[in-house]
Design a protein around this motif. Structure first.
Motif, PDB file in Angstrom:
ATOM      1  N   GLY A  13     -25.411  11.250  20.225  1.00 31.77           N
ATOM      2  CA  GLY A  13     -24.747  10.323  21.136  1.00 31.77           C
ATOM      3  C   GLY A  13     -23.365   9.892  20.680  1.00 31.77           C
ATOM      4  O   GLY A  13     -22.938  10.142  19.548  1.00 31.77           O
ATOM      5  N   ASP A  14     -22.678   9.206  21.577  1.00 30.75           N
ATOM      6  CA  ASP A  14     -21.331   8.687  21.319  1.00 30.75           C
ATOM      7  C   ASP A  14     -21.313   7.157  21.286  1.00 30.75           C
ATOM      8  O   ASP A  14     -20.728   6.554  20.396  1.00 30.75           O
ATOM      9  N   PHE A  15     -21.944   6.558  22.284  1.00 30.86           N
ATOM     10  CA  PHE A  15     -21.889   5.108  22.476  1.00 30.86           C
ATOM     11  C   PHE A  15     -22.390   4.374  21.231  1.00 30.86           C
ATOM     12  O   PHE A  15     -21.780   3.415  20.766  1.00 30.86           O
ATOM     13  N   ALA A  16     -23.491   4.845  20.659  1.00 24.27           N
ATOM     14  CA  ALA A  16     -24.059   4.163  19.496  1.00 24.27           C
ATOM     15  C   ALA A  16     -23.113   4.234  18.293  1.00 24.27           C
ATOM     16  O   ALA A  16     -23.162   3.371  17.412  1.00 24.27           O
ATOM     17  N   VAL A  17     -22.274   5.264  18.271  1.00 30.42           N
ATOM     18  CA  VAL A  17     -21.309   5.386  17.170  1.00 30.42           C
ATOM     19  C   VAL A  17     -20.252   4.283  17.288  1.00 30.42           C
ATOM     20  O   VAL A  17     -19.869   3.655  16.298  1.00 30.42           O
ATOM     21  N   ALA A  18     -19.816   4.041  18.519  1.00 29.70           N
ATOM     22  CA  ALA A  18     -18.876   2.943  18.747  1.00 29.70           C
ATOM     23  C   ALA A  18     -19.540   1.602  18.433  1.00 29.70           C
ATOM     24  O   ALA A  18     -18.933   0.709  17.834  1.00 29.70           O
ATOM     25  N   LEU A  19     -20.808   1.456  18.829  1.00 31.87           N
ATOM     26  CA  LEU A  19     -21.544   0.224  18.518  1.00 31.87           C
ATOM     27  C   LEU A  19     -21.635   0.026  17.004  1.00 31.87           C
ATOM     28  O   LEU A  19     -21.484  -1.086  16.490  1.00 31.87           O
ATOM     29  N   ALA A  20     -21.896   1.124  16.293  1.00 29.67           N
ATOM     30  CA  ALA A  20     -22.024   1.031  14.835  1.00 29.67           C
ATOM     31  C   ALA A  20     -20.725   0.546  14.221  1.00 29.67           C
ATOM     32  O   ALA A  20     -20.714  -0.307  13.320  1.00 29.67           O
ATOM     33  N   VAL A  43      -3.498  -3.033   6.619  1.00 31.17           N
ATOM     34  CA  VAL A  43      -4.848  -3.163   7.161  1.00 31.17           C
ATOM     35  C   VAL A  43      -5.496  -4.448   6.644  1.00 31.17           C
ATOM     36  O   VAL A  43      -5.626  -4.656   5.438  1.00 31.17           O
ATOM     37  N   ARG A  44      -5.867  -5.318   7.607  1.00 28.99           N
ATOM     38  CA  ARG A  44      -6.644  -6.507   7.226  1.00 28.99           C
ATOM     39  C   ARG A  44      -8.128  -6.162   7.247  1.00 28.99           C
ATOM     40  O   ARG A  44      -8.872  -6.487   6.340  1.00 28.99           O
ATOM     41  N   HIS A  45      -8.539  -5.502   8.322  1.00 29.53           N
ATOM     42  CA  HIS A  45      -9.919  -5.066   8.439  1.00 29.53           C
ATOM     43  C   HIS A  45      -9.937  -3.675   9.077  1.00 29.53           C
ATOM     44  O   HIS A  45      -9.089  -3.392   9.922  1.00 29.53           O
ATOM     45  N   ALA A  46     -10.907  -2.903   8.678  1.00 25.32           N
ATOM     46  CA  ALA A  46     -11.091  -1.597   9.313  1.00 25.32           C
ATOM     47  C   ALA A  46     -12.575  -1.386   9.588  1.00 25.32           C
ATOM     48  O   ALA A  46     -13.426  -1.879   8.846  1.00 25.32           O
ATOM     49  N   ARG A  47     -12.852  -0.703  10.665  1.00 24.38           N
ATOM     50  CA  ARG A  47     -14.229  -0.330  11.000  1.00 24.38           C
ATOM     51  C   ARG A  47     -14.242   1.154  11.343  1.00 24.38           C
ATOM     52  O   ARG A  47     -13.413   1.620  12.130  1.00 24.38           O
ATOM     53  N   ILE A  48     -15.166   1.873  10.750  1.00 29.15           N
ATOM     54  CA  ILE A  48     -15.232   3.318  11.002  1.00 29.15           C
ATOM     55  C   ILE A  48     -16.692   3.721  11.252  1.00 29.15           C
ATOM     56  O   ILE A  48     -17.546   3.555  10.383  1.00 29.15           O
ATOM     57  N   GLY A  49     -16.946   4.242  12.440  1.00 28.98           N
ATOM     58  CA  GLY A  49     -18.252   4.831  12.746  1.00 28.98           C
ATOM     59  C   GLY A  49     -18.080   6.341  12.903  1.00 28.98           C
ATOM     60  O   GLY A  49     -17.037   6.803  13.371  1.00 28.98           O
ATOM     61  N   LEU A  50     -19.100   7.077  12.499  1.00 27.72           N
ATOM     62  CA  LEU A  50     -19.005   8.537  12.582  1.00 27.72           C
ATOM     63  C   LEU A  50     -20.122   9.109  13.449  1.00 27.72           C
ATOM     64  O   LEU A  50     -21.273   8.666  13.368  1.00 27.72           O
ATOM     65  N   GLY A  51     -19.765  10.109  14.243  1.00 29.56           N
ATOM     66  CA  GLY A  51     -20.746  10.800  15.085  1.00 29.56           C
ATOM     67  C   GLY A  51     -20.531  12.299  15.018  1.00 29.56           C
ATOM     68  O   GLY A  51     -19.568  12.780  14.419  1.00 29.56           O
ATOM     69  N   GLY A  52     -21.454  13.010  15.609  1.00 32.50           N
ATOM     70  CA  GLY A  52     -21.320  14.463  15.647  1.00 32.50           C
ATOM     71  C   GLY A  52     -21.518  15.140  14.316  1.00 32.50           C
ATOM     72  O   GLY A  52     -21.377  16.362  14.215  1.00 32.50           O
TER      73      GLY A  52
END
Lengths: 756, 334
Positions: free
Chosen positions: B169-176, B260-269
């Motif tokens: 999926g894609d959406f859950a990666v953005a949620l993560a 960068v003050r904060h970063a968020r990185i989710g990975l998919g695929g």
């Protein structure tokens, strides 16, 4: 309109005409084989092998028998000896079997047929069939242990001329490279379906086919029936691409099931089963060696191929027969090897030889252009020829360079910076590539029945095939224009083996075969009308030369602006005006007609003629864009030009050329059937994982139809166009990717990992 | 498809009357929402539920889209298309809208619900075809045909010797990436869990998720955060549309000038489950977002990745995808 005394039938063609069956298709009124209503059918679902080699040790059928709606199950244990084995696509008896015995030749082989009261019940029961295998280690493909390699023994000797090896040694500029193309499956949207209905000794088969009479003849043999007792019906085919060209093993079992049940039986095979119960394009490996002078003239051509096939079948496509004829060269050598693995037997798929083999040749030509520091278009020009380099016969016509020049001009090729990696658009590397397209011009014997009424309505009947090409319309256009009628005044009936036979809709022969026989029938009608007129006292043409009379504008017309309405002219012929025409193309023996009625594949081939070599030619130009970081390769735009003799209907011709070009993009960038190396089984056997381009992958594609008049290919000058569009496109894409990135991709499909 | 009993649940309480080991591949009761995964797998004879409980009536109460000062709340039965097209989601949580927009096809996005989407089963071809005997996800202890088989699309992160299936999926990666929580209602009442705790690991591949028997996903909460607007979802795939990712990254940045003050990185695929690259995020904090810092972060994001042959390329592709996504997010006008 004035009387036109011309005897050149080619002037009849070239007017864009919408498909006469278009409305029926888009409204759902068109009846495909599995749409044919039959009374109280039972439904069949196939059980296919989960191993690629070995034997069926036994079945556990209790659960299936207990499933709701279960009726019967066929296995080798209860029906094994009851049908004869289907021959391979080349017509040879050496083919894999289905449930003739316990032997398993390949993954997904039909090993049982479950029959039930509904499709869902049959599927459920089939899922409950337990199979015990005595499995053996299979060989999947080229590098697998246990494959058998065999030098291909062609019917005609491999193309050979001069001393290719010696000339290559001495050539000042050389290219030597290996290429490969993947396994591909047709995946027509219409699945492989079969409905069988018995009426006493007579069997009717509703099945999508590209060969009404081939299926009829083949099944008669398999079931030991008199061919006159077998009828095949296939009014519309929802995509075929070669996969429905030769009978497959499934049909005889469905016929047998219907016999056992004394009830119609309907099979709709699933998408994944379509990968293994029908044919496919086998993977190839190729070696190409080109030697040239410093000014680019080829002095040595060598092309060798390796192709995978099943254990028993020697089926191969041997595209070197085509590639050896592309460019002038004094020294030519070719070879083909077949590699037997534990696989289903491959078969025809759009431009079977040219799609894989032109990838090797046209990639190598691009590599040679770089080795020479020469424009790739100019390299083709330097080596262009009007004489078949292998046989020394003239080409019936060859407009390769006009195709290159017109497409290059539209594409803007002159603005190309030849240096790889020199062109860029933001984060995308941009590359331009080109390649030659070609396909031999084939024609077969054909028959048709044509009638004309006094009210000016024509009806033509032939067992033709509408596989999406617009075949109904090309026949209608031919009859309308040859009889001086409007297209809507012509009724075309096809898709039924009770009608006069035409060849398989394959090898791009359909338009040439059907329009030439339709035209011949029209000439016979005209002769009857004109012959009656010149004998009739009440006709303005009484005593005139019947050869000078024409059916034009809904009238019988002649010199001096004389004319007579059709109602009088046709009525005068007495009774029903109906003719039966047979057309046996020049060069074929009269016995070819016999083959036609037996459903055999008899054809005058563009490379097998005594008088000329006949090909259609074209040129593809492609822009590729590759992302600098993540390396996706996307198509920017395409311009393709083709010269294919008389264009019967530019509307449907455009679709044929364009769809071929799109498939070429797909063959280069998307399509590959993946094989599990240990299990020798197809892995991505569904439309989600077997990638085809979606709309977003297909950029604007411009098709140029280069006018070409061919006096020698056949009376109407028609060259087939169904397959040429795909040829060469894979190479054009790879050449453009090289230009964009400096990376030469010799193994298809081109994927991100090759460019990282 | 095996015959099954069909029920409709008008409320979560009624749904909760069907407690089952839902997380297990061989669960005898399955909830049905859009049906875009479940029905396929039933036709393929992979899932053989004896009872299917249609929860689409819950749409009436659980398909809202609310954008407020505390964050975003999405109903668990909202259609993917509705959220993808929502103007405020597109403006304030672009990674969410993009991930949904780039998923599947319009037809599927209209049918599929958010809750069903995050629980979409793997596309591993060996899982989806029961004629392959070895699949620990389908048949615990039977082995993994993908290891040593054709595994070009398989995961490189979070895999084990038991399973290398990829979360598709894609959406859950953005949620993560955006620290989302999943709202659940079940026999034991309501609770919330982190999206990162929803999917379970590859050590027990036959367990799909951590929902308790009878629990239904009724919503998702994405907290408001300074990085949400500067977020993006980059999806790399073999064709332009209607295709699963071979690598994807959901990134969000809170920048102070270029720093960068904060970063968020989710990975998919490329991962067994929706993946969060916290070490990579930490490495970026306090640094300017440049090619070099992005590359260093990407290296950390793919640390520990394990290829199995055909999918070896995903390690490098994954790094490049992270770099490209980070640079794109930093260049976004917000």
């Amino acid at each position: 309109m004035a009387y036109d005394a011309s005897d050149d039938p080619r002037q009849l063609f070239g007017r864009p005409t919408p498909r006469i069956d278009g409305v029926a298709k888009v409204t759902g009124a068109a009846r495909y084989a599995s749409d044919e209503p039959v009374a109280n059918p039972a439904y069949a679902y196939l059980v296919t092998s989960a191993v690629a080699r070995g034997r069926v040790a036994g079945f556990d059928l209790d659960q299936a028998r207990a499933a709701p709606g279960f009726i019967d199950v066929l296995t080798h244990e209860n029906v094994g000896g009851q049908v004869k084995t289907n021959p391979d696509p080349a017509g040879k008896p050496d083919n894999t079997t289905t449930l003739e015995s316990d032997k398993i030749w390949h993954d997904g082989q039909i090993i049982a047929v479950v029959l039930a009261e509904s499709f869902e019940a049959a599927r459920d029961a089939a899922h409950r069939v337990g199979v015990r295998y005595a499995a053996e280690a299979p060989s999947a493909s080229f590098d697998s242990p246990g494959v058998q390699v065999e030098a291909h023994k062609p019917q005609t000797p491999d193309a050979k001329k001069g001393d290719a090896a010696g000339a290559f040694e001495g050539a000042p500029v050389k290219v030597e490279a290996r290429y490969s193309t993947p396994t591909q499956h047709h995946n027509p949207i219409e699945l492989f379906t079969t409905t069988c209905v018995w009426d006493g000794p007579k069997l009717t088969i509703y099945e999508p086919t590209q060969s009404m009479w081939g299926l009829k003849g083949g099944l008669a043999k398999q079931l030991s029936l008199d061919p006159k007792d077998v009828r095949t019906v296939s009014r519309f085919v929802g995509g075929a691409f070669g996969s429905k060209g030769s009978p497959t093993g499934r049909t005889a079992w469905i016929a047998l099931a219907a016999k056992r049940l004394n009830r119609p039986v309907k099979l709709i095979a699933s998408r994944d089963q379509g990968f293994t119960i029908a044919t496919y394009r086998a993977e190839t490996r190729q070696q190409v060696k080109l030697g040239a002078t410093r000014d680019g003239k080829l002095v040595s051509f060598f092309h060798e191929g390796w192709e995978v096939t099943s254990r028993p079948s020697g089926y191969n496509v041997a595209g070197v027969e085509t590639t050896a004829r592309m460019y002038a060269c004094p020294n030519i050598a070719t070879a083909v090897n077949v590699v037997h693995a534990d696989r289903n037997t491959p078969g025809f798929m759009r431009a079977p030889p040219e799609t894989p083999y032109m990838f090797g040749l046209e990639s190598a030509m691009d590599e040679l252009a770089y080795a020479l520091n020469m424009d790739p278009v100019e390299l083709r020009r330097v080596n262009d020829t009007q004489t078949d380099p292998v046989d020394g016969r003239p080409f019936s016509s060859r407009s390769l360079m006009p195709c290159f020049d017109q497409a290059a001009a539209r594409f803007g090729w002159s603005r190309r910076d030849p240096k790889p990696g020199a062109m860029r658009d933001g984060d995308w590397q941009v590359g331009w590539g080109c390649a030659t397209a070609c396909y031999p011009s084939n024609i077969g014997p054909a028959a048709a029945r044509l009638s004309l009424t006094p009210s000016g309505k024509a009806a033509i009947q032939l067992a033709g095939h509408e596989i999406g090409t617009g075949a109904y319309t090309t026949v209608a256009v031919t009859v309308a224009h040859a009889l001086g009628l409007k297209v809507e005044d012509v009724t075309v009936t096809m898709g039924d083996s009770d009608l006069p036979p035409v060849p398989v809709a394959g090898g791009s022969n359909n338009a040439a075969s059907t329009t030439n026989v339709a035209y011949k029938a029209c000439q016979m009608v005209r002769d009857r009308v004109a012959g009656a007129a010149v004998k009739a006292q009440d006709s303005p043409f009484h005593g005139a030369d019947p050869a000078a009379l024409r059916l034009q504008d809904g009238l019988l017309r002649g010199p001096g602006n004389l004319s007579e309405p059709l109602d009088k002219a046709v009525a005068r012929t007495g009774g029903r005006l109906e003719v039966y025409a047979e057309n046996i193309p020049a060069g074929l023996p009269p016995s070819a007609a016999q083959g036609l009625y037996e459903g055999k594949m008899v054809m005058s081939r563009g490379t097998g003629r005594k008088d000329v070599t006949a090909f259609a030619f074209g040129a593809h130009f492609v822009e590729m864009r590759v992302h600098v970081r993540t390396r996706e390769a996307r198509v920017g735009r395409v311009v393709s030009a083709f010269a294919a003799g008389t264009i019967v209907n530019p509307t449907t011709a455009h679709s044929q050329f364009m769809s071929g070009a799109i498939w070429g993009l797909s063959a280069a960038l998307h399509e590959a059937t993946e094989i599990d190396a240990d299990a020798a089984r197809y892995v991505n056997d569904n439309l989600a994982d077997y990638l085809l381009p979606v709309n977003a992958d297909v950029p604007p594609i411009e098709i140029i139809m280069v006018p070409e008049k061919d006096d020698r290919v056949n009376p109407l000058g028609v060259k087939g166009i169904g397959e040429i569009g795909i040829t060469g496109m894979n190479a054009a894409v790879a050449n453009a990717v090289f230009h964009a990135t400096g990376k030469r991709i010799r193994d298809l499909p081109i994927r991100v990992e090759h460019l990282l | 498809m095996r015959p099954f009993a069909y029920d409709r649940a008008e409320t979560t309480a009624l749904a909760a009357r069907h407690p089952t080991a839902q997380g297990q591949t061989d669960a005898k009761v399955q909830f049905l929402a859009g049906g875009t995964t479940l029905l396929d797998l039933m036709k393929l004879d992979v899932l053989r539920p004896e009872r299917v409980v249609d929860i689409t009536p819950l749409k009436a109460r659980h398909s809202g889209i609310e954008v407020g000062p505390d964050g975003l709340r999405l109903g668990g039965l909202a259609a993917m298309a509705a959220v993808a097209d929502h103007p405020a989601v597109k403006r304030d949580y672009p990674a969410i809208a993009e991930a949904l927009q780039l998923a599947a096809s319009p037809q599927l996005r209209n049918m599929a619900t958010l809750g069903g989407n995050v629980l979409q089963r793997t596309r591993c071809p060996y899982y989806r075809d029961p004629s392959w005997a070895a699949c620990n996800k389908r048949t615990p202890g039977s082995g993994c045909a993908a290891i040593g088989g054709f595994n070009r699309q398989h995961a490189v992160l979070g895999v084990s010797e038991r399973c290398i299936a990829q979360y598709p999926g894609d959406f859950a990666v953005a949620l993560a990436a955006l620290d989302a929580e999943v709202e659940l209602v079940g026999p034991g009442g309501a609770r919330r869990i982190s999206i990162l705790d929803l999917h379970t690991g590859s050590d027990r591949p036959h367990i799909e998720h951590s929902l308790r028997p009878g629990e239904v996903i009724v919503g998702f909460r994405v907290p408001a955060a300074p990085w949400a607007r500067r977020s993006t979802y980059l999806k790399i795939r073999d064709r332009q549309s209607y295709e699963f990712a071979i690598a994807s990254a959901a990134v969000a940045l809170d920048l102070d000038g270029g720093v960068v003050r904060h970063a968020r990185i989710g990975l998919g695929g490329m991962a067994y489950k929706p993946w969060r690259a916290k070490a990579a995020e930490a490495a970026l904090v306090g640094k300017p977002l440049t090619e070099d810092t992005a590359t260093a972060a990407a290296r950390l994001a793919l640390e520990g990745a394990v290829g199995h042959g055909h999918n070896d390329y995903k390690v490098e592709l994954g790094r490049r995808t992270v770099v490209r996504a980070l640079l794109a997010a930093s260049a976004t006008e917000v």
